[in-house]
Design a protein around this motif. Sequence first.
Motif, PDB file in Angstrom:
ATOM      1  N   THR A 260       0.806  -1.222   0.000  1.00  0.00           N
ATOM      2  CA  THR A 260       0.000   0.000   0.000  1.00  0.00           C
ATOM      3  C   THR A 260       0.839   1.273   0.000  1.00  0.00           C
ATOM      4  O   THR A 260       0.327   2.346  -0.297  1.00  0.00           O
ATOM      5  CB  THR A 260      -0.920   0.046   1.243  1.00  0.00           C
ATOM      6  OG1 THR A 260      -0.111   0.122   2.419  1.00  0.00           O
ATOM      7  CG2 THR A 260      -1.836  -1.166   1.291  1.00  0.00           C
TER       8      THR A 260
ATOM      9  N   GLN B 265       1.849   2.608   2.611  1.00  0.00           N
ATOM     10  CA  GLN B 265       1.473   3.353   3.809  1.00  0.00           C
ATOM     11  C   GLN B 265       2.213   2.818   5.020  1.00  0.00           C
ATOM     12  O   GLN B 265       2.565   1.646   5.089  1.00  0.00           O
ATOM     13  CB  GLN B 265      -0.031   3.254   4.054  1.00  0.00           C
ATOM     14  CG  GLN B 265      -0.835   4.034   3.033  1.00  0.00           C
ATOM     15  CD  GLN B 265      -2.292   4.104   3.419  1.00  0.00           C
ATOM     16  OE1 GLN B 265      -2.880   3.125   3.834  1.00  0.00           O
ATOM     17  NE2 GLN B 265      -2.868   5.281   3.269  1.00  0.00           N
TER      18      GLN B 265
ATOM     19  N   GLY C  81       3.148   3.834   9.479  1.00  0.00           N
ATOM     20  CA  GLY C  81       2.744   4.480  10.710  1.00  0.00           C
ATOM     21  C   GLY C  81       3.906   4.475  11.666  1.00  0.00           C
ATOM     22  O   GLY C  81       4.922   3.827  11.421  1.00  0.00           O
TER      23      GLY C  81
ATOM     24  N   ASN D  87      -1.388   5.701   8.619  1.00  0.00           N
ATOM     25  CA  ASN D  87      -1.803   5.992   7.244  1.00  0.00           C
ATOM     26  C   ASN D  87      -1.003   7.128   6.617  1.00  0.00           C
ATOM     27  O   ASN D  87      -1.544   8.008   5.963  1.00  0.00           O
ATOM     28  CB  ASN D  87      -3.301   6.312   7.183  1.00  0.00           C
ATOM     29  CG  ASN D  87      -4.140   5.139   7.625  1.00  0.00           C
ATOM     30  OD1 ASN D  87      -3.821   3.986   7.333  1.00  0.00           O
ATOM     31  ND2 ASN D  87      -5.193   5.406   8.361  1.00  0.00           N
TER      32      ASN D  87
END
Length: 161
Positions: A113, A115, A117, A134
């Motif tokens: 993805t 993404q 964190g 995200n």
Amino acid sequence: MVEGGDFLECWKWLCRKYDDIKDAGKLKRWIVCGLWRIWKCGDSVIFEKLALEPRVALALLHQQWRKIEKCGGDKVMQPCFQVQGRGEIGGGWTKPPFQTIKLNCGGAWCKQTGQGGFGWVARLVFKEAGGAGNILCESSLMADVEAMRAALLACWRKALG
């Protein structure tokens, strides 16, 4: 039921609710240990495709708690390795010098993805924590760097505030 929209709000709510009880510190350590065990179980599923049975996860939590109880809450052992020469690695935790801010930072990233964190905790001189999810990253290293950046910015703001 726990109140709060994110982890930090939930943690602050728990601290307010239970700070006045006897052994509040012990309760908070139990909560942190339990959350860490849940995190590790999730990692096992995601990265190793291995789901732990609840009784095994609880046995690991109890084993972890016994280790914490042995240290008596005086200090938490954290790996800290220095090269001692010719490939030898020494380990152990050393208490940082007086008026030092200790930062624990960590990031995670999903290649599919893009993404990631991160989370961070500041201790010793002041106590604060933060994190975000995200966020767009190009690597796990970048997620770790974002964690360090956020922690350092928070320390800087705290020093100026």
